[in-house]
Motif scaffolding. Structure first.
Motif: not given
Length: 317
Positions: A90-92, A196-197, A2-3, A277-279
């Motif tokens: 929820r994840l989007l 959000l990703v 992510r970084q 995975r990290e999220t």
């Protein structure tokens, strides 16, 4: 990851020219070199996928335990109570890319590792006449995943500051105003429990040309090709400028943008899987506690199961 893949802050246009589409940031030395890296990455995606499926199940179970309705409930009904603090999350995953950037492949390899019963995948093409009668976010709101689900947008509301800008589908003052509207919309989502990703799959013009040539050579890939793909390719620099501004203007800590080098498909899948995975790990998920007396139910099962009340209630109906 992510970084490493987060776009640089500052709010100005992102320098996509500084991102090598064939780079492999974060890839460990254990991956090996040359051709060895591709099978290694594929195996890793499968392993990470198993973990994603477990996290997805926790998300789904939490919503089910809270009595949330599933996707059988109409989109308009969900809109009426779709967001609110304290509701199950929820994840989007939002995927954007130039043509041939690998959105479909990412969905197949990464999202495909999860349970399809807990996935909510939507693609966005040109708006219909009904959708054009509403503001540009109307159809996006209706496509949001239900609580407990992992959603994937194959293209998204960002088309309205990309295609709409490059093809001059609306006046400049209209698409420029949409940056703030998008930020407000995404702030509403994250405040309401949506994680959000946002991922741009970044390919080079040479790689795009190679993939377009494949689609024109292999009869099994003709269906993927559209003559308009070459029209968009002719506007490559315009699209890169549109992406650069959208990424910079709409990157926030709550809804960050990530740029994934995507010339190498195996790295693309590996990187997106690790971003997810990290999220998920940051959500600190777990399975919900039982909403019943576990010991009593064990005793009922051991004694022959049930006390007949369920059958009696059915008969009374």
């Amino acid at each position: 990851m992510r970084q490493l893949l987060r776009v640089p802050g500052g709010g100005g246009p992102v320098d996509l020219g500084a991102v090598d589409p064939r780079a492999t940031p974060g890839l460990p030395a254990v991956a090996g070199r040359g051709r060895d890296r591709k099978p290694w990455a594929r195996r890793q995606v499968e392993l990470v996928g198993a973990g994603l499926a477990r996290q997805q199940e926790m998300l789904f179970a939490t919503a089910r335990a809270a009595g949330e309705p599933g996707p059988s409930v109409s989109a308009s009904a969900r809109d009426g109570a779709r967001l609110g603090r304290g509701r199950p999350g929820r994840l989007l995953l939002v995927l954007q890319a130039m043509d041939c950037g690998g959105k479909d492949g990412t969905v197949k390899r990464v999202a495909g590792a999860m349970n399809p019963l807990g996935l909510h995948i939507r693609s966005f093409g040109p708006p219909t006449r009904q959708e054009l009668r509403h503001d540009f976010l109307w159809r996006v709101r209706r496509a949001l995943p239900p609580p407990g689900y992992v959603g994937v947008f194959n293209r998204s509301h960002y088309e309205d500051v990309l295609v709409a800008r490059v093809d001059a589908l609306v006046p400049e003052q209209t698409w420029r105003a949409r940056y703030d509207q998008i930020n407000a919309f995404e702030r509403e989502l994250t405040d309401g429990g949506v994680t959000l990703v946002k991922v741009m799959l970044h390919i080079s013009p040479d790689e795009q040309a190679r993939r377009l040539a494949q689609r024109l050579t292999d009869p099994t890939k003709y269906w993927k090709y559209q003559p308009s793909d070459l029209d968009s390719r002719a506007r490559w620099d315009d699209y890169q400028a549109a992406y650069a501004e959208a990424l910079g203007r709409c990157d926030t800590d709550a809804a960050p943008w990530f740029v994934v080098p995507a010339d190498r498909k195996w790295y693309r899948d590996w990187a997106v899987a690790h971003l997810l995975r990290e999220t998920f790990e940051g959500l600190d998920l777990g399975y919900p506690a039982a909403g019943f007396d576990v010991e009593r139910e064990r005793q009922r099962l051991a004694s022959g199961g049930g006390d007949g009340r369920g059958e009696q209630q059915m008969n009374e109906r």
